[in-house]
Design an enzyme around this catalytic site. Structure first.
Site, PDB file in Angstrom:
ATOM      1  N   GLY A  31       0.803  -1.218   0.000  1.00  0.00           N
ATOM      2  CA  GLY A  31       0.000   0.000   0.000  1.00  0.00           C
ATOM      3  C   GLY A  31       0.838   1.271   0.000  1.00  0.00           C
ATOM      4  O   GLY A  31       2.036   1.238  -0.255  1.00  0.00           O
ATOM      5  N   HIS A  37       4.370   1.304  -8.110  1.00  0.00           N
ATOM      6  CA  HIS A  37       3.354   0.251  -7.982  1.00  0.00           C
ATOM      7  C   HIS A  37       2.423   0.264  -9.197  1.00  0.00           C
ATOM      8  O   HIS A  37       2.082  -0.779  -9.738  1.00  0.00           O
ATOM      9  CB  HIS A  37       2.489   0.490  -6.741  1.00  0.00           C
ATOM     10  N   VAL A 176      10.743   2.561 -11.303  1.00  0.00           N
ATOM     11  CA  VAL A 176      10.214   3.876 -11.686  1.00  0.00           C
ATOM     12  C   VAL A 176      10.848   4.908 -10.756  1.00  0.00           C
ATOM     13  O   VAL A 176      10.917   4.708  -9.540  1.00  0.00           O
ATOM     14  CB  VAL A 176       8.682   3.905 -11.583  1.00  0.00           C
TER      15      VAL A 176
HETATM   16  P1  AMP Z   1       6.019  -2.595  -1.658  1.00  0.00           P
HETATM   17  O1  AMP Z   1       4.671  -1.973  -1.509  1.00  0.00           O
HETATM   18  O2  AMP Z   1       7.151  -1.708  -1.313  1.00  0.00           O
HETATM   19  O3  AMP Z   1       6.091  -3.958  -1.007  1.00  0.00           O
HETATM   20  O4  AMP Z   1       6.199  -2.885  -3.221  1.00  0.00           O
HETATM   21  C1  AMP Z   1       5.276  -3.680  -3.934  1.00  0.00           C
HETATM   22  C2  AMP Z   1       5.831  -3.974  -5.304  1.00  0.00           C
HETATM   23  O5  AMP Z   1       6.069  -2.760  -6.001  1.00  0.00           O
HETATM   24  C3  AMP Z   1       7.183  -4.721  -5.247  1.00  0.00           C
HETATM   25  O6  AMP Z   1       7.222  -5.692  -6.290  1.00  0.00           O
HETATM   26  C4  AMP Z   1       8.168  -3.613  -5.492  1.00  0.00           C
HETATM   27  O7  AMP Z   1       9.372  -4.062  -6.073  1.00  0.00           O
HETATM   28  C5  AMP Z   1       7.396  -2.735  -6.467  1.00  0.00           C
HETATM   29  N1  AMP Z   1       7.944  -1.375  -6.459  1.00  0.00           N
HETATM   30  C6  AMP Z   1       8.135  -0.578  -5.378  1.00  0.00           C
HETATM   31  N2  AMP Z   1       8.716   0.586  -5.750  1.00  0.00           N
HETATM   32  C7  AMP Z   1       8.906   0.511  -7.091  1.00  0.00           C
HETATM   33  C8  AMP Z   1       9.472   1.382  -8.063  1.00  0.00           C
HETATM   34  N3  AMP Z   1       9.964   2.584  -7.738  1.00  0.00           N
HETATM   35  N4  AMP Z   1       9.497   0.968  -9.346  1.00  0.00           N
HETATM   36  C9  AMP Z   1       9.009  -0.248  -9.697  1.00  0.00           C
HETATM   37  N5  AMP Z   1       8.456  -1.111  -8.832  1.00  0.00           N
HETATM   38  C10 AMP Z   1       8.406  -0.746  -7.541  1.00  0.00           C
END
Ligand code: AMP
Length: 286
Positions: A31, A37, A176
């Site tokens: 979240g 995301h 990103v």
């Molecule tokens: P999190 O909410 O931090 O657990 O991230 C959920 C998913 O989003 C994971 O697969 C992360 O690697 C991906 N994610 C988080 N930040 C980025 C970003 N800046 N660029 C691409 N994917 C991301």
């Protein structure tokens, strides 16, 4: 977009879609969503018929003294963004029902959990592997969309999927970034204005040093790591680790050749930020 809280309900909805021949994509998140995301949701939207996501701040992957209680949350905004991004179904379990009393099972991927973040966050990747196994069992997707920003997480989960013959295809999407290069992260919200101004130095250092390695100007992992350390000293950031490893299996590499990952974690004020660059060194430099 439907929001479901129970794993059974989630599975029933997904199975109904699959029974109609739909391809199902799944984006797990904690979240407080941002464009990183949403890039995963949009990719899933392009490639799948039913796009599912989860929002779950997984207590199992936080260590004592980490930011579980303080982890930022904005459920209503997240729902809006997911809906706009094209998600059809959002699974949002309550921790007490997802991990009922007596929950005793853990999934562990040996080896890949040891370097990088694993060394500094004991138990973190066991928590990640366990929750993703449960989410996959609940949501039975055809494709699992992960971000390359969490590089170690992505390749560890790829190994887990392979080792356990899980019937899902992994899609690892590019990081990103903000216009100044800072990798988007829910934890960027913790940064003060001064810290936020400094934070793009992380990616600058990774890029500069990876270019030197590619051009043969830096020839050992130790030297690359020292240069990154030097570039980041003197600011508000406190580097936790920087490592240059094989991108395929996170093993040490010498001589520096093939696909490599240069990854770091850095405390900037209250935020622990991670970032990495993956690049290839060609030719036979020694
Ligand atoms: P999190 O909410 O931090 O657990 O991230 C959920 C998913 O989003 C994971 O697969 C992360 O690697 C991906 N994610 C988080 N930040 C980025 C970003 N800046 N660029 C691409 N994917 C991301």
């Amino acid at each position: 977009m439907r929001i479901v809280r129970s794993a059974d309900r989630f599975r029933r909805d997904v199975r109904a879609a699959r029974a109609r021949g739909r391809r199902v994509g799944f984006v797990p998140t904690m979240g407080f969503l941002h464009s990183g995301h949403l890039s995963l949701v949009e990719r899933a939207r392009r490639e799948c018929d039913l796009v599912t996501a989860s929002i779950f701040v997984n207590p199992l992957q936080f260590g004592p003294g980490e930011d579980l209680a303080a982890y930022p949350r904005a459920p209503r905004r997240d729902h809006l963004l997911l809906r706009r991004g094209g998600a059809d179904l959002c699974f949002e379990p309550r921790p007490e029902s997802f991990y009922p009393e007596g929950f005793a099972t853990r999934v562990r991927v040996h080896g890949l959990e040891e370097p990088l973040c694993g060394r500094h966050r004991p138990g973190h990747f066991v928590g990640v592997a366990t929750v993703v196994t449960k989410l996959l069992a609940a949501g039975e997707p055809d494709r699992l969309y992960l971000g390359g920003k969490d590089y170690q997480q992505a390749i560890l989960l790829a190994r887990m999927v392979r080792d356990l013959n899980l019937p899902v295809r992994l899609v690892i999407c590019p990081t990103v970034r903000e216009p100044d290069g800072l990798a988007m992260s829910s934890r960027n919200i913790y940064l003060t204005r001064e810290e936020r101004r400094w934070a793009p130095n992380l990616y600058r250092a990774l890029r500069a040093v990876s270019a030197c390695v590619r051009h043969g100007e830096i020839r050992t992992a130790r030297a690359a790591e020292e240069v990154v350390r030097g570039m980041l000293s003197g600011g508000p950031g406190r580097l936790q680790y920087v490592e240059l490893l094989s991108a395929a299996d996170l093993a040490p590499v010498h001589p520096l050749r093939g696909r490599l990952v240069l990854a770091l974690a850095c405390f900037v004020g209250k935020a622990r930020l991670i970032d990495n660059v993956v690049f290839t060194v060609t030719g036979g430099r020694v």
